[in-house]
Design a protein around this motif. Structure first.
Motif, PDB file in Angstrom:
ATOM      1  N   LEU A  97      25.339   6.482  23.862  1.00 16.34           N
ATOM      2  CA  LEU A  97      25.067   5.852  22.578  1.00 16.34           C
ATOM      3  C   LEU A  97      25.370   4.370  22.750  1.00 16.34           C
ATOM      4  O   LEU A  97      26.490   4.012  23.124  1.00 16.34           O
ATOM      5  CB  LEU A  97      25.988   6.478  21.521  1.00 16.34           C
ATOM      6  N   ALA A  98      24.355   3.520  22.512  1.00  9.62           N
ATOM      7  CA  ALA A  98      24.530   2.079  22.698  1.00  9.62           C
ATOM      8  C   ALA A  98      24.266   1.339  21.397  1.00  9.62           C
ATOM      9  O   ALA A  98      23.433   1.757  20.591  1.00  9.62           O
ATOM     10  CB  ALA A  98      23.585   1.570  23.783  1.00  9.62           C
ATOM     11  N   TRP A  99      24.989   0.259  21.210  1.00  9.74           N
ATOM     12  CA  TRP A  99      24.788  -0.630  20.060  1.00  9.74           C
ATOM     13  C   TRP A  99      24.112  -1.905  20.562  1.00  9.74           C
ATOM     14  O   TRP A  99      24.221  -2.256  21.746  1.00  9.74           O
ATOM     15  CB  TRP A  99      26.131  -0.965  19.422  1.00  9.74           C
ATOM     16  N   PRO A 100      23.426  -2.631  19.664  1.00  8.30           N
ATOM     17  CA  PRO A 100      22.727  -3.857  20.085  1.00  8.30           C
ATOM     18  C   PRO A 100      23.636  -4.913  20.731  1.00  8.30           C
ATOM     19  O   PRO A 100      23.170  -5.745  21.500  1.00  8.30           O
ATOM     20  CB  PRO A 100      22.108  -4.386  18.779  1.00  8.30           C
ATOM     21  N   ASP A 101      24.962  -4.844  20.441  1.00 10.72           N
ATOM     22  CA  ASP A 101      25.867  -5.830  21.056  1.00 10.72           C
ATOM     23  C   ASP A 101      26.312  -5.432  22.466  1.00 10.72           C
ATOM     24  O   ASP A 101      27.136  -6.109  23.082  1.00 10.72           O
ATOM     25  CB  ASP A 101      27.098  -6.069  20.167  1.00 10.72           C
ATOM     26  N   ASN A 134      21.787   6.380  34.207  1.00 11.01           N
ATOM     27  CA  ASN A 134      20.421   6.335  33.665  1.00 11.01           C
ATOM     28  C   ASN A 134      20.404   6.428  32.143  1.00 11.01           C
ATOM     29  O   ASN A 134      19.606   5.766  31.479  1.00 11.01           O
ATOM     30  CB  ASN A 134      19.563   7.447  34.278  1.00 11.01           C
ATOM     31  N   ALA A 135      21.291   7.255  31.579  1.00 13.76           N
ATOM     32  CA  ALA A 135      21.356   7.374  30.120  1.00 13.76           C
ATOM     33  C   ALA A 135      21.779   6.035  29.510  1.00 13.76           C
ATOM     34  O   ALA A 135      21.212   5.586  28.515  1.00 13.76           O
ATOM     35  CB  ALA A 135      22.327   8.480  29.713  1.00 13.76           C
ATOM     36  N   GLU A 136      22.766   5.377  30.112  1.00 12.88           N
ATOM     37  CA  GLU A 136      23.246   4.088  29.595  1.00 12.88           C
ATOM     38  C   GLU A 136      22.151   3.034  29.665  1.00 12.88           C
ATOM     39  O   GLU A 136      21.963   2.246  28.734  1.00 12.88           O
ATOM     40  CB  GLU A 136      24.501   3.642  30.358  1.00 12.88           C
ATOM     41  N   LEU A 137      21.422   3.032  30.782  1.00 16.97           N
ATOM     42  CA  LEU A 137      20.327   2.077  30.969  1.00 16.97           C
ATOM     43  C   LEU A 137      19.273   2.227  29.862  1.00 16.97           C
ATOM     44  O   LEU A 137      18.835   1.245  29.262  1.00 16.97           O
ATOM     45  CB  LEU A 137      19.732   2.425  32.339  1.00 16.97           C
ATOM     46  N   LYS A 138      18.910   3.482  29.572  1.00 15.00           N
ATOM     47  CA  LYS A 138      17.881   3.743  28.551  1.00 15.00           C
ATOM     48  C   LYS A 138      18.388   3.409  27.147  1.00 15.00           C
ATOM     49  O   LYS A 138      17.667   2.819  26.339  1.00 15.00           O
ATOM     50  CB  LYS A 138      17.433   5.216  28.613  1.00 15.00           C
ATOM     51  N   ALA A 139      19.652   3.778  26.859  1.00 15.28           N
ATOM     52  CA  ALA A 139      20.217   3.518  25.533  1.00 15.28           C
ATOM     53  C   ALA A 139      20.312   2.014  25.274  1.00 15.28           C
ATOM     54  O   ALA A 139      19.943   1.530  24.201  1.00 15.28           O
ATOM     55  CB  ALA A 139      21.594   4.170  25.404  1.00 15.28           C
ATOM     56  N   LEU A 140      20.803   1.271  26.262  1.00 13.38           N
ATOM     57  CA  LEU A 140      20.947  -0.179  26.101  1.00 13.38           C
ATOM     58  C   LEU A 140      19.594  -0.860  25.934  1.00 13.38           C
ATOM     59  O   LEU A 140      19.450  -1.774  25.115  1.00 13.38           O
ATOM     60  CB  LEU A 140      21.698  -0.771  27.303  1.00 13.38           C
TER      61      LEU A 140
END
Length: 200
Positions: free
Chosen positions: A131-135, A55-61
């Motif tokens: 923590l996600a980056w736009p790429d 869920n954290a990855e989904l929201k960050a992305l």
């Protein structure tokens, strides 16, 4: 290979004011300029993951893609042993549409009473930070703090389930604690330490 984060604007992928405030305080020393997803008018994605990290990855992305900036998301919750780990990833949903945590805390208390007088009152908080980056690159970390539940709720600091959670080795709830003391030991601080060591 872990990717490092440069100082600058960072989206906090949350519409929860308490969570945004806590993360902003933790980010203070690292030269970041936090801006919340709510302030940017970004939509809240549906949390379809089956784990805190998913869920954290989904929201960050979602926030990184929509904003074009790196985004930090937190998915956290309270896991109660006697309730089979519930509310867990559904912690916010237990508070209903209005995010009424007094309702959610009462629901936990009712379930514990129904489980019988010998039901253990131990619980733990989990916090997954992604923590996600736009790429599309993502780094994720998970923190935990153990404790037990009290009733009735105590204290007016903190947010969420803090008024019923007493961390191990302490006599007061997270909501009775000075925020700095909570930050030193919380599940969010644990995950944050791992994040800082890896990406800053």
């Amino acid at each position: 290979m872990t990717r490092k984060l440069s100082p600058g604007r960072l989206v906090i992928a949350s519409h929860n004011a308490g969570k945004v405030r806590e993360i902003t305080e933790l980010l203070g020393p690292y030269g970041m300029e936090p801006v919340s997803a709510g302030a940017l008018g970004l939509p809240e994605p549906e949390e379809t993951g089956t784990t805190f990290i998913a869920n954290a990855e989904l929201k960050a992305l979602a926030s990184a893609t929509a904003s074009g900036l790196p985004a930090l998301a937190d998915d956290s919750g309270l896991c109660v042993s006697a309730l089979g780990g519930d509310p867990g990833i559904y912690s916010a949903r237990w508070a209903g549409e209005t995010k009424d945590f007094s309702l959610a805390m009462a629901k936990i208390q009712e379930a514990l009473v129904a489980a019988g007088p010998d039901a253990p009152r131990d619980a733990h908080f989990i916090c997954a930070l992604s923590l996600a980056w736009p790429d599309g690159h993502v780094e994720s970390f998970e923190g935990r703090v153990d404790g037990s539940l009290v009733w009735p709720p105590r204290g007016d600091k903190g947010f969420g389930y803090d008024p019923i959670f007493v961390p191990q080795g302490h006599a007061i709830t997270f909501a009775e604690m000075d925020p700095a003391a909570k930050h030193a030991m919380s599940h969010r601080a644990d995950a944050f330490r791992q994040l800082v060591a890896a990406v800053f």
